[in-house]
Design a protein around this motif. Structure first.
Motif, PDB file in Angstrom:
ATOM      1  N   SER A 122       0.835  -1.206   0.000  1.00 42.75           N
ATOM      2  CA  SER A 122       0.000   0.000   0.000  1.00 42.75           C
ATOM      3  C   SER A 122       0.868   1.254   0.000  1.00 42.75           C
ATOM      4  CB  SER A 122      -0.983   0.003   1.164  1.00 42.75           C
ATOM      5  OG  SER A 122      -0.316  -0.057   2.386  1.00 42.75           O
TER       6      SER A 122
ATOM      7  N   ASN B 121      -1.594  -2.915  -6.193  1.00 44.17           N
ATOM      8  CA  ASN B 121      -1.546  -3.688  -4.953  1.00 44.17           C
ATOM      9  C   ASN B 121      -1.608  -5.192  -5.219  1.00 44.17           C
ATOM     10  OD1 ASN B 121      -1.251  -1.888  -2.733  1.00 44.17           O
ATOM     11  ND2 ASN B 121      -3.330  -1.159  -3.108  1.00 44.17           N
ATOM     12  N   LYS B 122      -2.400  -5.592  -6.197  1.00 42.11           N
ATOM     13  CA  LYS B 122      -2.516  -7.010  -6.533  1.00 42.11           C
ATOM     14  C   LYS B 122      -1.179  -7.550  -7.040  1.00 42.11           C
ATOM     15  CE  LYS B 122      -4.967 -10.189  -9.597  1.00 42.11           C
ATOM     16  NZ  LYS B 122      -5.949 -10.297 -10.669  1.00 42.11           N
TER      17      LYS B 122
ATOM     18  N   ARG C 116      -4.437   1.828  -8.290  1.00 46.12           N
ATOM     19  CA  ARG C 116      -4.014   1.276  -6.999  1.00 46.12           C
ATOM     20  C   ARG C 116      -4.397  -0.190  -6.804  1.00 46.12           C
ATOM     21  NH1 ARG C 116      -5.198   6.211  -3.097  1.00 46.12           N
ATOM     22  NH2 ARG C 116      -3.366   7.408  -3.652  1.00 46.12           N
ATOM     23  N   LYS C 117      -5.607  -0.549  -7.217  1.00 43.34           N
ATOM     24  CA  LYS C 117      -6.065  -1.922  -7.013  1.00 43.34           C
ATOM     25  C   LYS C 117      -5.176  -2.913  -7.761  1.00 43.34           C
ATOM     26  CE  LYS C 117     -10.335  -4.595  -6.934  1.00 43.34           C
ATOM     27  NZ  LYS C 117     -11.768  -4.584  -7.234  1.00 43.34           N
TER      28      LYS C 117
END
Length: 111
Positions: free
Chosen positions: A57, A70-71, A66-67
């Motif tokens: 994060s 982060n993945k 961002r999603k």
């Protein structure tokens, strides 16, 4: 007739070697990994797992996706147990595994 001294010495060395190999394999399965040529290397990084969610994060805080960031960061972190500090690509060299992981197309996988 008593066995000869070289025979006894060889038998003792064989048994000691067998015991060492046996105890080493149990120890190594917990704290070491096998490299392709059969050498054993200590993986100090795997001894203490990092918090991938928190590290990723921070790493992805400036990302416009961002999603997805982060993945992918989480996948890389779980495999390498390392996430470079900061948000820029300039710090990738601090985690060689993370920095060199590629996708099937040959592009860098980790953000």
């Amino acid at each position: 007739m008593a066995p000869s001294t070289p025979f006894v010495a060889g038998l003792v060395l064989f048994l000691l070697g067998f015991c060492l190999v046996d105890s080493r394999s149990v120890y190594d399965h917990r704290h070491h990994s096998v490299v392709g040529d059969g050498r054993w290397l200590l993986q100090a990084a795997s001894a203490v797992a990092i918090d991938c969610g928190a590290k990723c994060s921070v790493r992805c805080s400036n990302s416009w996706k961002r999603k997805m960031c982060n993945k992918m960061c989480g996948v890389c972190c779980s495999k390498c147990n390392c996430v470079p500090p900061g948000t820029s690509a300039e710090t990738r060299a601090m985690c060689p595994c993370y920095a060199t992981m590629t996708n099937p197309r040959g592009k860098l996988k980790c953000p």
